[in-house]
Each structure stands twice: as structure tokens, then as C-alpha cells.
Design a protein around this motif. Sequence first.
Motif: not given
Length: 258
Positions: A79-82, A130-131, A142-145
Amino acid sequence: MRDEEATPQRILAAAGALFATRGYRATSMNAIAEQVGITKAALYYHFSAKDDLLHRLTEPLLEELEGALEQAEAHDDPERVRWSAIEGYVDVCLRHREALLLLVRDMTLLVQAPVGERFKAVIALANDLVCGPDRRLEQRVRAAQTVASLGDPVVLFPDAPVAVLRELILGGAHALLDDRGGGWPSGGGGLEEAAGRTGSPAGGRRGRSRGREGGRPPALSDEQSVTVRRLYGEGHAVDEIAERFGVSRATVYRVLKN
């Protein structure tokens, strides 16, 4: 500032303005020289080719995007990475609005090597971070969006106040990722079954990336870099290559863009 020092900056400013209005391919070196008020020979004294101008104009944007994503990848918690990747991406785009506008407005630049390849590598890494570790199709889409939604508003609303636009973009990212509900929709049904968990490594988990403090070497030798490019060309995934050499995905992407 002495004139000999100011001239390259005047050239870059003129080139950036002309590229943005006319397009990169439609702008000649002669047009840039006329805009600055110097001879074509004087222009070539400072910049040997139009590609050199493009590189200088886009380098800060690309360099900082790569740095922000590499810094995000150094965290252990997905989550921190994202969210570090998302916030860093937005902040860099807002700092370099003109360069981003230049790249997006003239879409031919996205196939202009090496700028195009480097930009695509940045987008690919952002999508990956993000994925997160769950590689189901639903999550990857969803990550690509989400990543696509981070830069577009910066280009579409160039006059909006930075602080306001930043808050709105990040709010949109939270809405896309349904962060209030724990980060991702549960799936459970059609999409999950249709995806068949394709793209997931064995066991449905991906090896956790680590940054400079995580014990992975920061770079690859020239021989290893050649092997990385060969493996990628043969269709091996970036995750697989990174795990094989014990480096981060950011390191692999840096090798691939060079």
C-alpha cells in the motif's frame, strides 16, 4: 547571465513553444533559429540536432518520474508502494507541466526513440507498482486506469492551481481504487473467473521488491544488461528478470530504456 550562457536557454524556450504549438516533426531547426533571432549555424553550435533539443526538454520530467517510482518501490508495504508511486507521479507531472504537454500533445513523440521508449517504460513501471502483488486482470486493469488518470488532468487543465488540481487528481485515484474499502474490490465472480488469475506468478504472489536498503544490487554489469535485453526480447516478464538477477524492477526498466 552572459549571453553565451543565456542563448541555450533561449533556444530551449523557443523550441518548447514551437514544438507545443506546431508539433515536433513540423518544426524545423531553421524556424527555431528565426524565433530566437540567431543564425542556423549558431543554433547548431549549441545543439547538434533537433533530437538534442527534445532530450533536453523532456529529460527533467523523465528523470524525476523514474526517481519517484524507484523511491516508491523501496517501501516494503504494497500500500505504501502504491500511494507513494501515485503521489510522486502526480507531483512530478505538476512540476513539469510543459514537458508533459509537449509529449502528450504531439503523439508522434511517443514513438520517438529513445524518448518514447523511456516514457513507455515509466508508464509500465507505474502500472506495475500501482497494481501491487495481486496480478489478476481486474487489478491490472484498475491500475492502468488509475495511472492514465494521473497525467491527463495536468494536460487538460494547465491553468488550474497546482494545489487544487493535485487534491482532485488524488481524490480521483482513491475513488478508482476504492481505498476506503481496503484498497481493491473483492472481485469474486465473473471478472475474477474470466481472468483466471492470468499473469500471476506461481502461488499467486510476486516477489517483493526492495530498494537500496533491501539487499539488492543497485545496478547490473554490461554483460548482465545484454542478457536482460535478450530475455525481455524473448518474452520474459520484467518481474521474472528482476528476480533472476536479484534487482528491482526499476533497475530492469532502466536497462531496457537505454
